[in-house]
Design an enzyme around this catalytic site. Structure first.
Site, PDB file in Angstrom:
ATOM      1  N   TYR A 199      -5.387   2.605   7.578  1.00 47.81           N
ATOM      2  CA  TYR A 199      -4.308   1.631   6.724  1.00 47.81           C
ATOM      3  C   TYR A 199      -4.351   0.856   8.243  1.00 47.81           C
ATOM      4  O   TYR A 199      -3.613  -0.371   7.549  1.00 47.81           O
ATOM      5  CB  TYR A 199      -3.454   1.885   6.313  1.00 47.81           C
ATOM      6  CG  TYR A 199      -2.499   2.725   7.191  1.00 47.81           C
ATOM      7  CD1 TYR A 199      -1.742   2.615   8.342  1.00 47.81           C
ATOM      8  CD2 TYR A 199      -2.238   4.350   6.708  1.00 47.81           C
ATOM      9  CE1 TYR A 199      -1.091   3.193   9.295  1.00 47.81           C
ATOM     10  CE2 TYR A 199      -0.774   4.968   7.920  1.00 47.81           C
ATOM     11  CZ  TYR A 199      -0.787   4.899   8.814  1.00 47.81           C
ATOM     12  OH  TYR A 199       0.005   5.673   9.513  1.00 47.81           O
ATOM     13  N   LYS A 201       3.100   4.396   1.175  1.00 53.38           N
ATOM     14  CA  LYS A 201       3.602   5.123   2.068  1.00 53.38           C
ATOM     15  C   LYS A 201       2.716   6.480   2.022  1.00 53.38           C
ATOM     16  O   LYS A 201       3.754   7.074   1.251  1.00 53.38           O
ATOM     17  CB  LYS A 201       5.171   5.212   2.485  1.00 53.38           C
ATOM     18  CG  LYS A 201       5.104   5.862   3.915  1.00 53.38           C
ATOM     19  CD  LYS A 201       6.285   5.404   4.561  1.00 53.38           C
ATOM     20  CE  LYS A 201       7.073   5.093   5.672  1.00 53.38           C
ATOM     21  NZ  LYS A 201       6.500   6.531   5.622  1.00 53.38           N
ATOM     22  N   GLU A 234       0.586  -1.089   0.282  1.00 51.56           N
ATOM     23  CA  GLU A 234       0.034  -0.123   0.039  1.00 51.56           C
ATOM     24  C   GLU A 234       0.683   0.902  -0.102  1.00 51.56           C
ATOM     25  O   GLU A 234       2.168   1.632   0.210  1.00 51.56           O
ATOM     26  CB  GLU A 234      -0.998  -0.368   0.926  1.00 51.56           C
ATOM     27  CG  GLU A 234      -0.365  -0.205   2.917  1.00 51.56           C
ATOM     28  CD  GLU A 234      -1.485  -0.733   3.643  1.00 51.56           C
ATOM     29  OE1 GLU A 234      -1.975  -1.330   3.561  1.00 51.56           O
ATOM     30  OE2 GLU A 234      -0.655  -0.348   4.586  1.00 51.56           O
ATOM     31  N   LYS A 253      11.154   3.052   0.452  1.00 49.57           N
ATOM     32  CA  LYS A 253      11.994   4.586   0.248  1.00 49.57           C
ATOM     33  C   LYS A 253      11.749   4.952  -1.259  1.00 49.57           C
ATOM     34  O   LYS A 253      12.731   4.516  -2.046  1.00 49.57           O
ATOM     35  CB  LYS A 253      12.203   5.565   0.958  1.00 49.57           C
ATOM     36  CG  LYS A 253      11.835   5.065   2.556  1.00 49.57           C
ATOM     37  CD  LYS A 253       9.833   6.391   3.662  1.00 49.57           C
ATOM     38  CE  LYS A 253      10.976   6.709   3.860  1.00 49.57           C
ATOM     39  NZ  LYS A 253      10.871   7.659   4.790  1.00 49.57           N
ATOM     40  N   CYS A 293      15.609  52.783  -0.913  1.00 46.77           N
ATOM     41  CA  CYS A 293      15.639  51.408  -1.740  1.00 46.77           C
ATOM     42  C   CYS A 293      14.190  50.898  -1.540  1.00 46.77           C
ATOM     43  O   CYS A 293      13.815  51.036  -0.506  1.00 46.77           O
ATOM     44  CB  CYS A 293      16.448  50.009  -2.546  1.00 46.77           C
ATOM     45  SG  CYS A 293      15.436  48.473  -3.107  1.00 46.77           S
ATOM     46  N   CYS A 334      22.074  45.438  -2.882  1.00 47.09           N
ATOM     47  CA  CYS A 334      21.123  46.956  -2.956  1.00 47.09           C
ATOM     48  C   CYS A 334      21.496  48.364  -1.877  1.00 47.09           C
ATOM     49  O   CYS A 334      21.463  47.751  -0.496  1.00 47.09           O
ATOM     50  CB  CYS A 334      20.305  47.123  -2.830  1.00 47.09           C
ATOM     51  SG  CYS A 334      19.289  48.545  -3.138  1.00 47.09           S
ATOM     52  N   CYS A 394      14.936  49.598  -7.695  1.00 50.66           N
ATOM     53  CA  CYS A 394      15.420  51.187  -7.162  1.00 50.66           C
ATOM     54  C   CYS A 394      15.934  51.902  -8.535  1.00 50.66           C
ATOM     55  O   CYS A 394      16.428  52.903  -8.522  1.00 50.66           O
ATOM     56  CB  CYS A 394      15.473  51.347  -5.926  1.00 50.66           C
ATOM     57  SG  CYS A 394      16.939  51.066  -5.799  1.00 50.66           S
ATOM     58  N   ASP A 454       2.638  10.028   3.244  1.00 51.21           N
ATOM     59  CA  ASP A 454       3.740  11.061   4.277  1.00 51.21           C
ATOM     60  C   ASP A 454       2.739  12.268   4.355  1.00 51.21           C
ATOM     61  O   ASP A 454       2.449  13.607   4.265  1.00 51.21           O
ATOM     62  CB  ASP A 454       4.492  11.784   3.040  1.00 51.21           C
ATOM     63  CG  ASP A 454       5.801  12.923   3.883  1.00 51.21           C
ATOM     64  OD1 ASP A 454       5.711  12.796   4.894  1.00 51.21           O
ATOM     65  OD2 ASP A 454       5.993  13.454   3.216  1.00 51.21           O
ATOM     66  N   CYS A 477      20.067  48.205  -9.026  1.00 56.78           N
ATOM     67  CA  CYS A 477      19.375  47.050  -8.455  1.00 56.78           C
ATOM     68  C   CYS A 477      18.335  47.302  -9.039  1.00 56.78           C
ATOM     69  O   CYS A 477      18.087  48.341  -9.756  1.00 56.78           O
ATOM     70  CB  CYS A 477      19.070  48.219  -7.222  1.00 56.78           C
ATOM     71  SG  CYS A 477      17.548  47.337  -6.251  1.00 56.78           S
TER      72      CYS A 477
HETATM   73  S1  IVH Z   1       1.882   0.884   9.253  1.00 54.89           S
HETATM   74  C1  IVH Z   1       2.926  -1.343  12.940  1.00 54.89           C
HETATM   75  N1  IVH Z   1       1.004   1.583   6.513  1.00 54.89           N
HETATM   76  O1  IVH Z   1       5.101   5.776   8.344  1.00 54.89           O
HETATM   77  C2  IVH Z   1       2.799  -0.078  12.083  1.00 54.89           C
HETATM   78  N2  IVH Z   1       2.646   3.544   8.350  1.00 54.89           N
HETATM   79  O2  IVH Z   1       7.452   5.738   8.766  1.00 54.89           O
HETATM   80  C3  IVH Z   1       3.352   1.300  11.608  1.00 54.89           C
HETATM   81  N3  IVH Z   1       2.487   5.593   7.734  1.00 54.89           N
HETATM   82  O3  IVH Z   1       4.996   5.025  11.751  1.00 54.89           O
HETATM   83  C4  IVH Z   1       2.670   2.006  10.936  1.00 54.89           C
HETATM   84  N4  IVH Z   1       1.385   5.183   5.794  1.00 54.89           N
HETATM   85  O4  IVH Z   1       2.772   6.858  10.354  1.00 54.89           O
HETATM   86  C5  IVH Z   1       1.728   1.931   8.142  1.00 54.89           C
HETATM   87  N5  IVH Z   1      -0.173   2.802   4.624  1.00 54.89           N
HETATM   88  C6  IVH Z   1       0.619   2.473   5.921  1.00 54.89           C
HETATM   89  C7  IVH Z   1       1.968   3.620   6.188  1.00 54.89           C
HETATM   90  C8  IVH Z   1       2.498   3.680   7.302  1.00 54.89           C
HETATM   91  C9  IVH Z   1       2.248   5.705   6.315  1.00 54.89           C
HETATM   92  C10 IVH Z   1       3.262   6.061   8.136  1.00 54.89           C
HETATM   93  C11 IVH Z   1       2.962   5.519   9.922  1.00 54.89           C
HETATM   94  C12 IVH Z   1       4.121   5.102  10.495  1.00 54.89           C
HETATM   95  C13 IVH Z   1       5.179   6.216   9.347  1.00 54.89           C
HETATM   96  C14 IVH Z   1       6.488   4.936   9.789  1.00 54.89           C
END
Ligand code: IVH
Length: 668
Positions: free
Chosen positions: A223, A115, A113, A311, A426, A421, A408, A117, A405
Site C-alpha cells: 500500500y 488497515k 484503504e 479504528k 484422574c 478434581c 474420571c 492487521d 469429575c
Molecule cells: S501507511 C507512513 N497503510 O499500520 C505511512 N499502513 O498502525 C505509514 N498498516 O505501520 C503506513 N495497513 O504497518 C499504511 N493501508 C495501510 C496500512 C498500514 C496496515 C499498518 C502499518 C503501519 C501500522 C500503523
C-alpha cells in the site's frame, strides 16, 4: 512432444497462479486443496523432466533455502513510520481540519484503504528483481528477512517494467483458513497455539529456516512506497492501480473521494466489505491522495501528518450457546466451555468460548439454549459478554456445576471460584499432565503430542506419568498408526529427555504457580532436586522472584505422597536431578547485575531469552522503570518500547543482544 510439454507447462503456470490469486487475494478458492496440490505437483514434475522449460518465477521456486544463524539488521533507505489512530468521527474531523489548515485553503482529495492487521515489511526491487526484504524493526533499522519473503507465494521474484529501484511497503499476513489449519495442526501436536493470525505471521517471519516458512502460506499486500529511483509517482490512487498493473499484490478495495462526507461514507462502506477480505482488518487508513500535498504536510517524528487510521470497534456477534462442556486441566481444575453455533467474528469462525468458572456463569446467568453476545478483543479466545434475555427459550434451565469429575468421576473440591478434581489417578488430569511434561518447553519429547498421549493412556500403557520411561518399542508398535520406526524414534526421544536440565524437569512436574522461569530460578538456587524437596516455605521465599503463595504451593507439592513416589521412579529411571553448569548463575558474567525487560516478538520464546540472561548473571523484570538497564525489543514492540525511550533506557534488538551476550553465551 516437447511442444506439447511446453504448452501444458504454460497452461499449468497460468492455472496455479490463478488459483493462488483466488486463494490469497480474493479469498474465494474455486478448487479443493487436494485438486490444487495435483496441479502443483504436475507443474513440479514437468519442471523436473524438462528443466529447460522451468520459469524462474514459477510458484514452485518458493521452497526456501539454507537456514540462517541469525538475521542481519539493516538500515531502511527511507524510515518506516507508524500511523496515528482515531476512534471517533470527532477525532476524524479534527484530522481533516488540520489537513485543510496546513494546506492553506488548498482542497485535498483522499484515498481510503483497509488497515491490514499484519506485520509491516519493506520489499526492495532493483532492476526488476527482488533484492531485499526488511521488517519494520524500530522504523530506522529492520531485520533482513529476504529469504523468508522470497517464499511468499503471491510475491513475484522479478517484475517487468519496474523503475530502477523501488521499495514497496506493505503487510504480511496469514490468510484466515491457513491460520485455522495451522492452529489445528499445532493443537494436535501439543504445541502452543498462536493467539491470532497477526501473531502467527510475525512468528513465522522470525523463523530462521526459510524452508519452514515456505510451509506456511503467508501472503503480502502493498500500500505504499519507500525509496524510488528512476520514476515519479503522483498520487495514492495511481499507486494502487500501478501496483495492480505490475502484477504485484495490492489492495483491490480502495476509494478515491473528496470532502468529509466522502471520507465518512468510504469508511462505512469498508466496514461492511472487510469481512470478505482474506486478511484481518482493524480499521480504515485515510490518506491525502496527492503526493505533492503529502510532502507539504510532512511528518512528526513518529507518524505522517497526511494520513490517519480510523479504528473500528472490536467486533461482537450474537449466537446460540447449545451446550456446555468441561475441560479438566493438569492440576485438576475444571473449566466450563461454551459450545456455540459457529459465528463469524473479526474474520474468524468462532464455535467455542471459555466461561472461566461456575461463579462467572452464575453471575452472568448463562444457560444452555441462550443467545449470547461474544466478543473478541484482540485475542483468539473469545469471551461471552452477556445474555440476550429476550431470546431465552422457556425451558432454559440454569447450569449446575458437576457433582463429580466429568472425566474420571472422582471427587471434586471447591477452591476459591474453581472446582478441582482430587482423584490422584484422574485420566483427564493425567493426559494434561503428560502433555505438559512432554511439551517442548518442558522435557521436550519429540513425537509425544496430544494424540500420542491420549493413545498411551487410553490403551492403558501409562497410568502414572513416570511409566513412560518403561515403555518398549514392542508396546508402542502395537498402537494404531504406529510403525516400528516411529516406535523406535519415540523410545529414543523419551530416553534423551532424561538428560534435560534440572529447571526443565521442575517445570515439567507441573507444580501449581511454577512457570518455566520460576522453575529455572528454583534449579539455580537449590542446585538439586533433593535440596528442593527438603526446602520449607521459609527457604523457598528466599529464592529471587518466589513469593509466599508460590512457596506454599511448592512446599505442599513436595509433601504429597504421590509426588514422593513420582520422584523416586524418575530418579530410578535415570532422570537428571542436578543443576547443569550452564544453569547456575555466572557471577561476573556479561550481564552481571543488569536488569532486563523483554518485549515484542522475538525469534524464540521469551523464556528462552530469560534463561540465557539469567545464566549470564542478569535478571528479568516485567515492567520498564528507571532501574531497567536494557529493553530487549522484538518486532511490534509497543508501550514498553515507548516507555523505555522516554526514560532513556538502552534498547537492544536481537542482533545487538547477541553481540553483548558474546560468543561464549550458552547455546539457544
Ligand atoms: S501507511 C507512513 N497503510 O499500520 C505511512 N499502513 O498502525 C505509514 N498498516 O505501520 C503506513 N495497513 O504497518 C499504511 N493501508 C495501510 C496500512 C498500514 C496496515 C499498518 C502499518 C503501519 C501500522 C500503523
Amino acid at each position: 512432444m516437447k511442444k506439447e510439454a511446453a504448452r501444458r507447462y504454460h497452461e499449468l503456470l497460468r492455472e496455479v497462479r490463478r488459483h493462488d490469486h483466488l486463494y490469497y487475494v480474493e479469498a474465494r478458492p474455486e478448487i479443493s486443496d487436494a485438486a490444487y496440490d495435483r496441479l502443483y505437483r504436475e507443474l513440479q514434475d514437468l519442471e523436473k523432466s524438462h528443466p529447460d522449460l522451468a520459469d524462474e518465477n514459477s510458484p514452485t521456486k518458493k521452497v526456501g533455502g539454507t537456514p540462517l544463524a541469525s538475521f542481519r539488521t539493516l538500515r531502511h533507505a527511507v524510515p518506516m513510520q507508524s500511523l496515528n489512530n482515531t476512534y471517533s468521527e470527532g477525532e476524524l474531523q479534527e484530522f481533516l481540519d488540520r489537513v485543510a489548515k496546513n494546506l492553506h485553503g488548498q482542497a485535498a482529495d483522499f484515498a481510503i484503504e483497509p488497515k491490514v492487521d499484519g506485520v509491516a515489511v519493506s520489499v526492495r526491487y532493483e532492476h526488476g528483481r527482488l533484492t531485499q526484504g526488511l521488517t519494520r524493526g524500530d522504523g530506522e533499522k529492520g531485520d533482513d528477512i529476504t529469504e523468508n519473503l522470497k517464499t511468499i507465494r503471491n510475491l513475484p521474484l522479478s517484475v517487468d517494467g519496474l523503475p530502477k529501484v523501488i521499495e514497496f511497503r506493505g503487510e504480511v499476513y496469514l490468510p484466515e483458513p491457513a491460520f485455522a489449519a495451522l492452529n489445528r495442526a499445532r493443537e494436535k501436536a501439543g504445541e502452543p497455539l498462536f493467539a491470532n493470525p497477526r501473531n502467527a505471521a510475525a512468528g513465522t517471519l522470525k523463523l530462521l529456516d526459510s524452508r519452514e516458512v515456505a510451509k506456511r502460506p503467508l501472503a503480502v499486500v502493498f500500500y505504499g512506497l519507500g525509496e524510488v529511483v528512476g520514476a515519479k509517482a503522483g498520487a495514492q490512487d495511481e499507486l494502487h492501480r500501478q501496483i495492480g498493473k505490475w502484477g504485484l499484490p495490492g489492495h483491490s478495495w480502495f476509494r478515491h473521494v473528496e470532502g468529509a462526507d466522502g471520507v465518512r461514507k468510504a469508511i462505512r462502506d469498508l466496514d461492511k466489505d472487510r469481512a470478505k477480505f482474506p486478511f484481518a482488518t482493524d480499521g480504515a487508513v485515510i490518506k491525502v491522495n496527492r503526493f505533492d500535498q503529502q510532502r507539504v504536510l510532512g511528518s512528526t517524528d513518529k507518524a505522517p501528518r497526511w494520513a490517519i487510521a480510523y479504528k473500528y470497534a472490536p467486533e461482537q456477534a450474537e449466537t446460540r450457546l447449545h451446550a456446555i462442556t468441561f475441560q479438566v486441566g493438569r492440576t485438576g481444575v475444571i473449566t466450563p466451555v461454551a459450545e456455540l453455533d459457529p459465528v463469524q467474528l473479526s474474520g474468524t469462525t468462532v464455535s467455542r468460548a471459555t466461561l472461566h468458572n461456575f461463579e462467572e456463569i452464575a453471575r452472568k446467568d448463562i444457560r444452555v439454549g441462550d443467545w449470547v453476545t461474544v466478543e473478541k478483543a484482540g485475542e483468539i479466545i473469545p469471551a461471552v459478554l452477556s445474555v440476550n434475555l429476550k431470546r431465552r427459550p422457556k425451558d432454559a434451565g440454569p447450569i449446575r456445576p458437576p457433582a463429580r469429575c466429568p472425566v474420571c468421576g472422582g471427587p471434586l473440591r471447591k477452591e476459591e471460584v474453581f472446582l478441582r478434581c482430587t482423584a490422584p489417578d484422574c485420566v483427564g488430569q493425567l493426559k494434561r499432565r503428560l502433555q505438559h511434561f512432554a511439551h517442548r518447553g518442558a522435557m521436550d519429547i519429540e513425537g509425544m503430542g496430544e494424540v500420542m498421549v491420549a493413545q498411551l493412556i487410553d490403551a492403558g500403557l501409562v497410568q502414572h506419568l513416570d511409566q513412560i520411561y518403561g515403555l518398549t518399542e514392542e508396546q508402542l508398535a502395537g498402537l494404531e498408526r504406529m510403525g516400528e520406526k516411529s516406535a523406535a524414534n519415540l523410545v529414543a526421544g523419551i530416553a534423551t529427555s532424561k538428560r534435560r536440565p534440572l529447571g526443565r524437569l521442575i517445570f515439567a512436574l507441573g507444580i501449581p504457580q511454577v512457570g518455566a522461569v520460576s522453575a529455572e530460578a528454583l534449579a539455580r538456587h537449590f542446585g538439586s532436586m533433593e535440596k528442593l524437596e527438603k526446602a520449607g516455605v521459609e527457604d523457598l521465599v528466599r529464592v529471587k522472584d518466589v513469593g509466599k503463595k508460590m512457596a506454599e504451593e511448592v512446599a505442599a507439592f513436595f509433601r504429597e505422597a504421590s509426588t514422593r513416589r513420582l520422584l523416586e521412579s524418575l530418579r530410578k529411571a535415570g532422570c537428571n536431578f542436578t543443576a547443569l553448569p550452564g544453569e547456575l548463575a555466572v557471577h561476573g558474567g556479561p550481564f552481571s547485575g543488569k536488569k532486563f525487560v523483554i518485549t515484542g516478538t522475538l525469534s524464540a520464546p521469551r523464556e528462552e531469552f530469560t534463561r540465557r540472561i539469567q545464566s549470564l548473571g542478569g535478571s528479568v523484570a516485567g515492567t520498564v522503570s528507571a532501574k531497567t538497564d536494557y529493553l530487549l525489543a522484538g518486532e511490534e514492540a509497543g508501550s514498553k518500547l515507548a516507555k523505555a525511550k522516554g526514560l532513556g533506557v538502552r534498547v537492544l534488538n536481537e542482533a545487538e543482544f547477541e553481540r553483548l551476550a558474546g560468543p561464549d553465551s550458552p547455546a539457544r
